[in-house]
Design an enzyme around this catalytic site. Structure first.
Site, PDB file in Angstrom:
ATOM      1  N   LYS A   1       0.861  -1.184   0.000  1.00 55.69           N
ATOM      2  CA  LYS A   1       0.000   0.000   0.000  1.00 55.69           C
ATOM      3  C   LYS A   1       0.896   1.231   0.000  1.00 55.69           C
ATOM      4  O   LYS A   1       1.794   1.351   0.845  1.00 55.69           O
ATOM      5  CB  LYS A   1      -0.916  -0.002   1.215  1.00 55.69           C
TER       6      LYS A   1
ATOM      7  N   LYS B   1       1.290   5.408  -0.008  1.00 57.75           N
ATOM      8  CA  LYS B   1       0.671   6.677   0.355  1.00 57.75           C
ATOM      9  C   LYS B   1       1.078   7.771  -0.635  1.00 57.75           C
ATOM     10  O   LYS B   1       2.272   8.056  -0.794  1.00 57.75           O
ATOM     11  CB  LYS B   1       1.091   7.083   1.774  1.00 57.75           C
TER      12      LYS B   1
ATOM     13  N   GLU C   1      -7.444   4.054  -3.260  1.00 57.69           N
ATOM     14  CA  GLU C   1      -8.194   4.316  -2.028  1.00 57.69           C
ATOM     15  C   GLU C   1      -8.387   5.805  -1.822  1.00 57.69           C
ATOM     16  O   GLU C   1      -7.442   6.585  -1.872  1.00 57.69           O
ATOM     17  CB  GLU C   1      -7.442   3.702  -0.848  1.00 57.69           C
TER      18      GLU C   1
ATOM     19  N   LYS D   1     -12.784  -0.058   8.912  1.00 52.88           N
ATOM     20  CA  LYS D   1     -11.857   0.092  10.034  1.00 52.88           C
ATOM     21  C   LYS D   1     -12.676   0.163  11.318  1.00 52.88           C
ATOM     22  O   LYS D   1     -13.639   0.925  11.401  1.00 52.88           O
ATOM     23  CB  LYS D   1     -11.021   1.363   9.894  1.00 52.88           C
TER      24      LYS D   1
ATOM     25  N   CYS E   1      -6.707  -0.420   9.055  1.00 52.84           N
ATOM     26  CA  CYS E   1      -6.395  -0.103  10.438  1.00 52.84           C
ATOM     27  C   CYS E   1      -5.776   1.282  10.536  1.00 52.84           C
ATOM     28  O   CYS E   1      -5.332   1.855   9.541  1.00 52.84           O
ATOM     29  CB  CYS E   1      -5.418  -1.123  11.022  1.00 52.84           C
TER      30      CYS E   1
ATOM     31  N   ASP F   1      -5.304  -4.880   5.166  1.00 46.68           N
ATOM     32  CA  ASP F   1      -4.265  -3.882   5.479  1.00 46.68           C
ATOM     33  C   ASP F   1      -4.176  -3.748   6.993  1.00 46.68           C
ATOM     34  O   ASP F   1      -4.691  -2.806   7.583  1.00 46.68           O
ATOM     35  CB  ASP F   1      -4.613  -2.556   4.812  1.00 46.68           C
TER      36      ASP F   1
ATOM     37  N   ASP G   1      -1.187  -3.922   8.917  1.00 41.42           N
ATOM     38  CA  ASP G   1       0.248  -3.921   9.215  1.00 41.42           C
ATOM     39  C   ASP G   1       0.637  -2.903  10.273  1.00 41.42           C
ATOM     40  O   ASP G   1       1.822  -2.619  10.447  1.00 41.42           O
ATOM     41  CB  ASP G   1       1.056  -3.672   7.936  1.00 41.42           C
TER      42      ASP G   1
END
Length: 327
Positions: free
Chosen positions: A148, A150, A201, A246, A274, A296, A298
């Protein structure tokens, strides 16, 4: 049965710096709720999130306000009438699940009549930065199946190309954290499609994403900041292809499971995500993630160290929680 409440604020250092388009942080500030009936205890962890108007102080105050109701036997189902969805309710809801499992010498999966839990493959996260730095971070994860990334700034197309070239065998999720605009979303989405990105996302700010219903989706789009509760899911139809569940948004495991069921009925794909927290926060989410399309979880891998006992991570594989941790 009377329940006693304990609230603890903990700060867990991050390994280095965790950066998204909104800013950076070097520690995870969390709140742990412990509920005790005299013989057994249950725990839940939450991560207050400023994006949703939360702070450590506000979340502690919200949990403290439930002390009397909990002492008088408040239940998970009753929480929805006592406190709004968010981090505080998440901590209490998950603590109530854990306490019930401990009392019954059972497990939350047994209470829910769920099949035995299986290991999951979680994404690992590349923080926001310049293209070269992000490519180097992605290269270090090039053996991981899911990354993932950012983004959410100027020149994101360059970042997208760089990380995709650095980890050609990995499936990559791009998370813009509301950082794109109507002016650049088409360019960035085409860059994602060309790079083979599997999911985008929350590209646009929640409440300012109407254009998503009017433009093609060459890569599926997942709602995060736009997706909070079950009753609002129908408003996302036509704009989003998936939702990110989440527990700190839904207000706990109880609502997350309800949201998961309704999302599938509406045809959404599901990611389970999360905030940056310890294994105690991830443990209940593992249950929701059992049939997710993307996982996700982690958060503990971003920390300098995790609580012990914690979840067991082997590379990108995460095992179900043991009772000593939660559930």
């Amino acid at each position: 049965m009377s329940i006693n409440l304990d609230i603890a604020v903990e700060r867990w250092p991050i390994a280095g710096t965790f950066t998204i388009s909104r800013g950076s942080k070097t520690e995870a500030a969390i709140v742990v709720c412990t509920l005790t009936d005299g013989a057994y205890s249950g725990r839940g962890e939450c991560v207050p999130y400023a994006r949703y108007g939360e702070s450590i102080e506000s979340v502690v105050a919200e949990i403290e306000a439930l002390r009397g109701a909990l002492k008088n036997g408040a239940t998970r189902d009753g929480l929805v009438t006592l406190i709004h969805a968010g981090a505080a309710r998440n901590a209490v809801d998950c603590a109530l699940w854990d306490l019930e499992a401990k009392r019954n010498h059972s497990s939350v999966t047994s209470i829910l009549d769920m099949p035995a839990l299986h290991d999951l493959t979680t994404a690992v996260t590349v923080s926001f930065g310049d293209a070269a730095t992000m490519a180097e971070a992605a290269r270090n994860f090039a053996d991981r199946p899911l990354i993932k990334v950012k983004v959410g700034g100027e020149n994101d197309a360059e970042r997208i190309r760089a990380v995709a070239e650095a980890a050609p065998s990995s499936r990559i999720i791009i998370d813009a954290n509301e950082g794109w605009t109507d002016a650049n979303i088409v360019e960035n989405m085409l860059a994602c499609a060309k790079a083979g990105i599997v999911l985008i996302e929350q590209p646009l700010p929640a409440g300012n994403d109407a254009i998503l219903a009017k433009i093609p989706h060459p890569v599926p789009i997942c709602a995060d900041e736009s997706a909070h509760g079950t009753d609002d899911l129908h408003t996302l139809l036509g704009r989003y292809d998936s939702i990110n569940i989440k527990l700190d948004k839904t207000g706990g495991l109880t609502e997350a499971l309800r949201m998961q069921k309704r999302a599938r009925e509406l045809g959404f794909g599901i990611m389970v995500g999360c905030m940056v927290g310890t294994s105690l926060a991830m443990a209940p989410a593992v249950l929701v993630a059992q049939d997710a399309d993307f996982v996700d979880l982690d958060g503990p891998l971003i920390l300098k160290e995790d609580r012990a006992p914690g979840l067991e991570f082997t590379g990108s594989r995460v095992s179900p929680p043991k009772p000593e941790l939660w559930g």
